[in-house]
Write a protein that holds these residues in place. Structure first.
Motif, PDB file in Angstrom:
ATOM      1  N   GLU A 127       0.820  -1.211   0.000  1.00 27.59           N
ATOM      2  CA  GLU A 127       0.000   0.000   0.000  1.00 27.59           C
ATOM      3  C   GLU A 127       0.853   1.260   0.000  1.00 27.59           C
ATOM      4  OE1 GLU A 127      -1.173   0.302   4.629  1.00 27.59           O
ATOM      5  OE2 GLU A 127      -1.094  -1.677   3.703  1.00 27.59           O
ATOM      6  N   GLY A 128       2.149   1.119   0.268  1.00 30.63           N
ATOM      7  CA  GLY A 128       3.030   2.282   0.333  1.00 30.63           C
ATOM      8  C   GLY A 128       3.913   2.476  -0.870  1.00 30.63           C
ATOM      9  N   GLY A 129       4.055   1.446  -1.715  1.00 28.88           N
ATOM     10  CA  GLY A 129       4.958   1.585  -2.846  1.00 28.88           C
ATOM     11  C   GLY A 129       4.954   0.352  -3.718  1.00 28.88           C
ATOM     12  N   VAL A 130       5.768   0.398  -4.751  1.00 33.31           N
ATOM     13  CA  VAL A 130       5.805  -0.696  -5.715  1.00 33.31           C
ATOM     14  C   VAL A 130       7.219  -0.812  -6.266  1.00 33.31           C
ATOM     15  CG1 VAL A 130       5.146   0.804  -7.652  1.00 33.31           C
ATOM     16  CG2 VAL A 130       4.700  -1.646  -7.805  1.00 33.31           C
ATOM     17  N   ARG A 131       7.599  -2.030  -6.599  1.00 37.71           N
ATOM     18  CA  ARG A 131       8.847  -2.269  -7.326  1.00 37.71           C
ATOM     19  C   ARG A 131       8.459  -2.844  -8.676  1.00 37.71           C
ATOM     20  NH1 ARG A 131      12.944  -6.011  -7.506  1.00 37.71           N
ATOM     21  NH2 ARG A 131      11.628  -7.468  -6.376  1.00 37.71           N
ATOM     22  N   ALA A 132       9.000  -2.257  -9.740  1.00 38.39           N
ATOM     23  CA  ALA A 132       8.527  -2.602 -11.080  1.00 38.39           C
ATOM     24  C   ALA A 132       9.665  -2.481 -12.089  1.00 38.39           C
ATOM     25  CB  ALA A 132       7.383  -1.674 -11.493  1.00 38.39           C
ATOM     26  N   VAL A 133       9.437  -3.053 -13.264  1.00 37.31           N
ATOM     27  CA  VAL A 133      10.303  -2.805 -14.420  1.00 37.31           C
ATOM     28  C   VAL A 133       9.441  -2.167 -15.504  1.00 37.31           C
ATOM     29  CG1 VAL A 133      12.013  -4.599 -13.968  1.00 37.31           C
ATOM     30  CG2 VAL A 133       9.946  -5.180 -15.235  1.00 37.31           C
ATOM     31  N   VAL A 134       9.997  -1.154 -16.187  1.00 44.18           N
ATOM     32  CA  VAL A 134       9.272  -0.461 -17.255  1.00 44.18           C
ATOM     33  C   VAL A 134      10.174  -0.337 -18.472  1.00 44.18           C
ATOM     34  CG1 VAL A 134       7.893   0.850 -15.587  1.00 44.18           C
ATOM     35  CG2 VAL A 134       9.983   1.864 -16.520  1.00 44.18           C
ATOM     36  N   ASP A 135       9.551  -0.170 -19.640  1.00 46.17           N
ATOM     37  CA  ASP A 135      10.309   0.032 -20.868  1.00 46.17           C
ATOM     38  C   ASP A 135      11.074   1.345 -20.780  1.00 46.17           C
ATOM     39  OD1 ASP A 135       9.180  -2.296 -21.839  1.00 46.17           O
ATOM     40  OD2 ASP A 135       7.561  -1.251 -22.902  1.00 46.17           O
ATOM     41  N   ALA A 136      12.348   1.314 -21.130  1.00 46.71           N
ATOM     42  CA  ALA A 136      13.187   2.514 -21.059  1.00 46.71           C
ATOM     43  C   ALA A 136      12.895   3.444 -22.231  1.00 46.71           C
ATOM     44  CB  ALA A 136      14.665   2.115 -21.049  1.00 46.71           C
ATOM     45  N   HIS A 137      12.930   4.753 -21.946  1.00 41.74           N
ATOM     46  CA  HIS A 137      12.739   5.763 -22.990  1.00 41.74           C
ATOM     47  C   HIS A 137      13.383   7.056 -22.518  1.00 41.74           C
ATOM     48  CE1 HIS A 137      10.779   7.818 -26.373  1.00 41.74           C
ATOM     49  NE2 HIS A 137      10.626   8.832 -25.530  1.00 41.74           N
ATOM     50  N   GLY A 138      14.393   7.519 -23.257  1.00 44.38           N
ATOM     51  CA  GLY A 138      15.062   8.750 -22.877  1.00 44.38           C
ATOM     52  C   GLY A 138      15.983   8.534 -21.682  1.00 44.38           C
ATOM     53  N   HIS A 139      16.044   9.550 -20.812  1.00 46.13           N
ATOM     54  CA  HIS A 139      16.920   9.484 -19.647  1.00 46.13           C
ATOM     55  C   HIS A 139      16.179   8.864 -18.459  1.00 46.13           C
ATOM     56  CE1 HIS A 139      19.994  11.855 -21.631  1.00 46.13           C
ATOM     57  NE2 HIS A 139      19.066  12.747 -21.962  1.00 46.13           N
ATOM     58  N   PRO A 140      16.839   7.972 -17.714  1.00 44.70           N
ATOM     59  CA  PRO A 140      16.161   7.359 -16.573  1.00 44.70           C
ATOM     60  C   PRO A 140      15.872   8.387 -15.482  1.00 44.70           C
ATOM     61  CG  PRO A 140      18.500   6.790 -16.593  1.00 44.70           C
ATOM     62  CD  PRO A 140      18.214   7.484 -17.885  1.00 44.70           C
ATOM     63  N   PRO A 141      14.757   8.235 -14.776  1.00 40.07           N
ATOM     64  CA  PRO A 141      14.432   9.173 -13.694  1.00 40.07           C
ATOM     65  C   PRO A 141      15.371   8.980 -12.510  1.00 40.07           C
ATOM     66  CG  PRO A 141      12.874   7.369 -13.718  1.00 40.07           C
ATOM     67  CD  PRO A 141      13.740   7.180 -14.936  1.00 40.07           C
ATOM     68  N   LEU A 142      15.873  10.073 -11.971  1.00 39.58           N
ATOM     69  CA  LEU A 142      16.776  10.009 -10.835  1.00 39.58           C
ATOM     70  C   LEU A 142      15.990   9.822  -9.540  1.00 39.58           C
ATOM     71  CD1 LEU A 142      19.170  12.954 -11.753  1.00 39.58           C
ATOM     72  CD2 LEU A 142      19.588  10.501 -12.056  1.00 39.58           C
ATOM     73  N   PRO A 143      16.624   9.237  -8.503  1.00 37.30           N
ATOM     74  CA  PRO A 143      15.959   9.176  -7.198  1.00 37.30           C
ATOM     75  C   PRO A 143      15.493  10.557  -6.759  1.00 37.30           C
ATOM     76  CG  PRO A 143      17.910   7.794  -7.182  1.00 37.30           C
ATOM     77  CD  PRO A 143      17.931   8.547  -8.491  1.00 37.30           C
ATOM     78  N   GLY A 144      14.281  10.616  -6.238  1.00 34.46           N
ATOM     79  CA  GLY A 144      13.684  11.884  -5.854  1.00 34.46           C
ATOM     80  C   GLY A 144      12.739  12.454  -6.891  1.00 34.46           C
ATOM     81  N   THR A 145      12.809  11.928  -8.134  1.00 29.02           N
ATOM     82  CA  THR A 145      11.906  12.373  -9.202  1.00 29.02           C
ATOM     83  C   THR A 145      10.484  11.884  -8.928  1.00 29.02           C
ATOM     84  OG1 THR A 145      13.718  12.276 -10.815  1.00 29.02           O
ATOM     85  CG2 THR A 145      11.468  12.295 -11.688  1.00 29.02           C
TER      86      THR A 145
END
Length: 208
Positions: A127-145
């Motif tokens: 209920e607090g979060g998720v761990r996932a894999v997604v298709d890459a596109h462009g620059h990866p999001p940095l921690p905190g994004t």
């Protein structure tokens, strides 16, 4: 006062200091000075989730409530069945908050990063979060994004904003650990029900 250590075969959440998401584990050995736990998610096999010397918090529940035990990672066994050996680093204390239970769940997910919708798959969910894999596109999001997120449950999607806690590139996909932000209680309840459903299914598959 409850037990000062989790019992063997108990479920425990291990949270590295500085992180807001926990790793579900099963206790294999429980002693006065050390614990041995096995991460429940197979995807952790190839990841350096914890390192020797890391400080962690071990959380578990018993009939008397929730308990927290500070520990330090002494040994990390990798391979097909990873194990973490934890050295007890302080006294047990009553849990100060309700920890989110995590479970492996096979669901589709859509993450919106820089205005682009990326298809992905849930690895584990709480209920607090998720761990996932997604298709890459462009620059990866940095921690905190902050990214947009839709978790596609069987009875309709849960849509929310989420903060990137950890990111790892895996070929043409990104592995993301995400913390939900401002998720309404009603949607938390939906996720909680789905997590416990998954836990019941997993227990039913285990041999007696």
């Amino acid at each position: 006062m409850g037990a000062d250590r989790p019992g063997v075969d108990a479920e425990a959440e291990v949270t590295p200091d500085g992180y807001r998401l926990s790793v579900s584990t099963r206790v294999e050995a429980s002693g006065a000075a050390t614990l041995v736990v096995r991460p429940s998610a197979g995807e952790f096999v190839e990841q350096q989730v914890v390192r020797v010397g890391d400080r962690v918090r071990v959380f578990w529940r018993d009939a008397d409530g929730g308990w927290l035990l500070p520990a330090e990672v002494a040994t990390v066994e990798r391979g097909a069945v990873p194990r973490w050996h934890l050295r007890v680093a302080g006294p047990v204390e009553p849990g100060q908050r309700r920890e989110a239970v995590r479970a492996r769940v096979a669901l589709a997910l859509t993450a919106t990063v820089d205005g682009v919708d990326l298809d992905g798959d849930v690895l584990d969910l709480s209920e607090g979060g998720v761990r996932a894999v997604v298709d890459a596109h462009g620059h990866p999001p940095l921690p905190g994004t902050t990214v947009g997120l839709a978790v596609h449950l069987e009875d309709g999607a849960v849509t929310t904003r989420a903060e990137v806690v950890r990111q790892q590139t895996r070929g043409t996909r990104w592995g993301l650990s995400l913390r939900f932000t401002d998720l309404p209680e009603k949607e938390q309840d939906r996720l909680r029900r789905r997590v416990f459903w998954a836990m019941r299914e997993e227990r039913a598959r285990r041999p007696d």
